[in-house]
Design an enzyme around this catalytic site. Structure first.
Site, PDB file in Angstrom:
ATOM      1  N   GLU A 173     -82.882 -75.333-102.532  1.00 51.18           N
ATOM      2  CA  GLU A 173     -83.712 -74.122-102.438  1.00 51.18           C
ATOM      3  C   GLU A 173     -84.120 -73.797-100.994  1.00 51.18           C
ATOM      4  O   GLU A 173     -85.289 -73.506-100.714  1.00 51.18           O
ATOM      5  CB  GLU A 173     -84.958 -74.274-103.326  1.00 51.18           C
ATOM      6  N   GLU A 292     -80.877 -76.194-112.009  1.00 51.08           N
ATOM      7  CA  GLU A 292     -82.261 -76.257-112.474  1.00 51.08           C
ATOM      8  C   GLU A 292     -82.472 -75.106-113.455  1.00 51.08           C
ATOM      9  O   GLU A 292     -82.319 -73.943-113.095  1.00 51.08           O
ATOM     10  CB  GLU A 292     -83.281 -76.136-111.330  1.00 51.08           C
TER      11      GLU A 292
END
Length: 517
Positions: A173, A292
Site C-alpha cells: 500500500e 487483502e
C-alpha cells in the site's frame, strides 16, 4: 415468487481455478501472530509454540497460500530482527499499529508454521523504509541453498534447507499516506522496478507483485496502477488490489451488493493494466493479486493514533454475524468470476484480526460465521469456472445503483464430472427461485445443498467461545434435478452451495490437504 435463470455449460468457460485464490494473511498486528497462530505454553501448542488447534482449523478452512508479515507492519520492519536465537532478538516499536514487537516470531518460525499448515508462503519485502539491498538480502537468506554469508546464516539458525519462497510482494500500500515511507507512483514505480529486476536476476522464476491501490476510493485509484506499471510492466507478474466492505450508515442492502463493487474494481484494474500493456506493445498479460479483502467494520476503529503502546493488543477483532458471512460468500463468487485474471487472493486476516478463526489466550479456538463460506468454496470449487449469464430481477441500492438480485457462479471438475453452484440472493425482503438449465451437462443429481440464511432468526446471531457452532450452514432437503433442470430455493439474504455429481458417481467431497512435516 421472484425467479432467476442460468445455464450451466462446460463449453463456456472463464478459466481454470488457481488454488491460490483461497489465500489468507498473517500480519504482525494485534493478536494475529501472538496468541493467534503462535502461543508457547498453550495446552494445544506444539514444541515450536504453534497452536495445533489453529493449525487444524487452518487446514479445515482450506487455505492454500498465506501472505506475511504485512500489511502496514512490513513498511517499518527489519527482517533481521526476527531470525537467530530468540533471546538475542531486539524488541522494537511497530509504528504501523503502535505496538511493541518482541520479534519472538519471525521468518523461520513462519516457514515452520506454513509447512505444518500445508500452505504456500507469500512474502512481502519492506520498500517503505528500506530498499533493493535489503530485499535482496532477505531473498538470499531465505532461498539460497548455502555457501554464502546469508544462506549459511540461515543454516546456522536451524534451517538447513532453503525455504524456496516463490511469490514476493514488492511492499504494501505504498500509495497510502498512512504508510511508513509513502511514495508517489513514480517514486514507488522506479523503486519497485529496480527491486524486481534485481530479484529476477537472482531467480527469473520468482513471481513478483507490484503494489496497486490500497482501495477503490483513494484519489489516485487506477492512475496509480497506470504509472507504476509504466515502470514495472515487464518485471512483475501481478499487481495487487485491496478492498474491505461494511454496511455504511446501516445500509445493509448496499452491503449485500458489495460483490458488485469488487467486480467493478477488478474490471477497472484489468482495463488499466491492459491499456499499459497495449501502450508498451507487450504481449504479456498482467495478472491480479487481490491480497487483502474481507468484511471490516472500519467505522468502529478509532485509528492508529488512538492506540496505546502495548504488545499484541486486542485490535480490530470484529465479530461476524450471518449477513457478514453471506457477503463473504458473495465476494468469493466475484473472485471466481474473474478466475482468468485473478491468480491470488488473500482474505485478511487468518486469526483474530477481522478473521474467520478466533482464539483466546490459553483457551479455545473457534470458527466465526465467515469461516463457513470460505471453507466450503475452497473445498468444492474445483477445476474450471463456468461462464454463467443469469437472468435475474434487479435491486436498487443507494451505494452501487442497480444490481442483480442473484449473484452466482459455478465450477466444473472434468475429472470427477462434479459441478458446484454458488449463489447469493441479495434481496433481504423476498426469496428467489433459481432454475438452472443442465442440458449441456446431462445425468447430474444433487449431492448436497447447504445454505447460510441471513434473514433467519435470531437476527445478528454470531459464534462465540461459549457457542462456537451457533451459526453454521444448514442442509436443505428436497433440492433435486428434474430431467435437465435444477430448481433451487434461495432464502432472502442468503448464500447457497449446491453440489451436483454424475448420477452414477460418488458424492464424497474432495479430501482436505494433508499437513506436511
Amino acid at each position: 415468487m421472484r425467479t432467476a435463470r442460468l445455464t450451466l455449460d462446460p463449453g463456456f468457460r472463464i478459466g481454470d481455478i488457481d488454488r491460490r485464490l483461497f489465500g489468507s494473511f498473517v500480519e504482525h498486528m494485534g493478536r494475529s501472530v501472538y496468541t493467534g497462530i503462535y502461543e508457547p505454553g498453550h495446552p494445544a501448542a506444539d514444541a515450536d509454540g504453534l497452536r495445533e488447534d489453529v493449525l487444524e482449523l487452518t487446514r479445515e478452512l482450506g487455505v492454500t497460500t498465506v501472505r506475511y508479515p504485512g500489511g502496514n507492519f512490513v513498511s517499518n520492519y527489519r527482517w533481521e530482527d526476527g531470525v537467530g536465537p530468540v533471546e538475542e532478538r531486539p524488541t522494537r516499536l511497530d509504528l504501523a499499529w503502535r505496538s511493541v514487537e518482541s520479534n519472538a516470531f519471525g521468518l523461520n518460525e513462519f516457514m515452520a508454521w506454513a509447512r505444518k499448515a500445508a500452505v504456500e508462503p507469500m512474502m512481502a519485502v519492506n520498500l517503505g523504509t528500506r530498499g533493493v539491498a535489503e530485499a535482496l538480502a532477505l531473498l538470499e537468506y531465505a532461498n539460497h541453498p548455502g555457501g554464502t554469508a546469508l544462506s549459511d546464516l540461515r543454516r546456522a539458525h536451524g534451517a538447513p534447507e532453503p525455504h524456496g519462497i516463490r511469490v514476493w510482494c514488492l511492499g504494501n500500500e505504498m500509495d497510502g499516506p498512512w504508510q511508513m515511507g509513502h511514495k508517489t507512483a513514480d517514486e514507488y514505480g522506479r523503486l519497485a522496478a529496480e527491486t524486481a529486476r534485481a530479484m529476477k536476476r537472482f531467480d527469473p522464476a520468482l513471481q513478483l507483485v507490484a503494489c496497486g491501490s490500497s482501495n477503490a476510493y483513494i484519489d489516485t485509484f487506477a492512475s496509480w496502477e497506470a504509472t507504476v506499471l509504466e515502470h514495472t510492466y515487464e518485471h512483475v507478474d501481478m499487481v495487487s488490489l485491496h478492498a474491505y466492505y461494511e454496511p455504511v450508515d446501516g445500509d445493509v442492502d448496499s452491503f449485500l451488493a458489495s460483490g458488485a463493487e469488487m467486480d467493478r474494481m477488478i474490471d477497472s484494474i484489468v482495463a488499466t493494466a491492459d491499456h499499459i500493456g497495449a501502450k508498451l506493445r507487450s504481449r504479456k498479460k498482467i495478472k491480479l493479486s487481490f491480497d487483502e479483502w474481507n468484511v471490516w467494520y472500519q467505522s468502529r476503529f478509532p485509528g492508529e493514533s488512538a492506540l496505546e503502546w502495548s504488545s499484541a493488543p486486542r485490535l480490530i477483532e470484529d465479530v461476524y454475524d450471518t449477513v457478514d458471512a453471506v457477503v463473504v460468500g458473495s465476494l468469493l463468487i466475484t473472485l471466481l468470476r474473474h478466475a482468468d485474471r485473478v491468480d491470488v487472493a488473500c482474505q485478511a486476516q487468518l486469526a483474530n484480526i477481522i478473521a474467520p478463526i478466533m482464539t483466546e489466550p490459553g483457551g479455545p479456538a473457534w470458527r466465526q460465521t465467515i469461516f463457513h463460506p470460505f471453507a466450503l468454496t475452497a473445498r468444492h470449487a474445483r477445476g474450471t469456472v463456468l461462464r454463467v449469464e443469469p437472468q435475474s430481477p434487479v435491486l436498487e441500492t443507494a451505494r452501487y445503483g442497480e444490481v442483480p438480485a442473484l449473484w452466482a457462479t459455478a465450477t466444473h471438475d472434468e475429472e470427477s464430472g462434479a459441478v458446484t453452484l454458488f449463489a447469493v440472493n441479495r434481496d433481504r425482503t423476498a426469496p428467489l427461485t433459481l432454475t438452472a438449465d443442465l442440458r449441456p451437462l446431462p445425468g447430474l443429481r444433487v449431492a448436497e445443498h447447504l445454505v447460510l440464511d441471513g434473514s433467519g432468526e435470531p437476527a445478528g446471531a454470531v459464534n462465540t467461545a461459549a457457542e462456537p457452532d451457533r451459526v453454521r450452514p444448514v442442509a436443505v432437503d428436497g433440492t433435486a434435478t428434474d430431467g435437465d433442470q435444477l430448481t433451487v430455493q434461495l432464502p432472502p439474504a442468503s448464500w447457497s452451495m449446491v453440489r451436483l455429481v454424475p448420477a452414477t458417481g460418488t458424492a464424497t467431497p474432495p479430501a482436505a490437504p494433508a499437513p506436511t512435516a
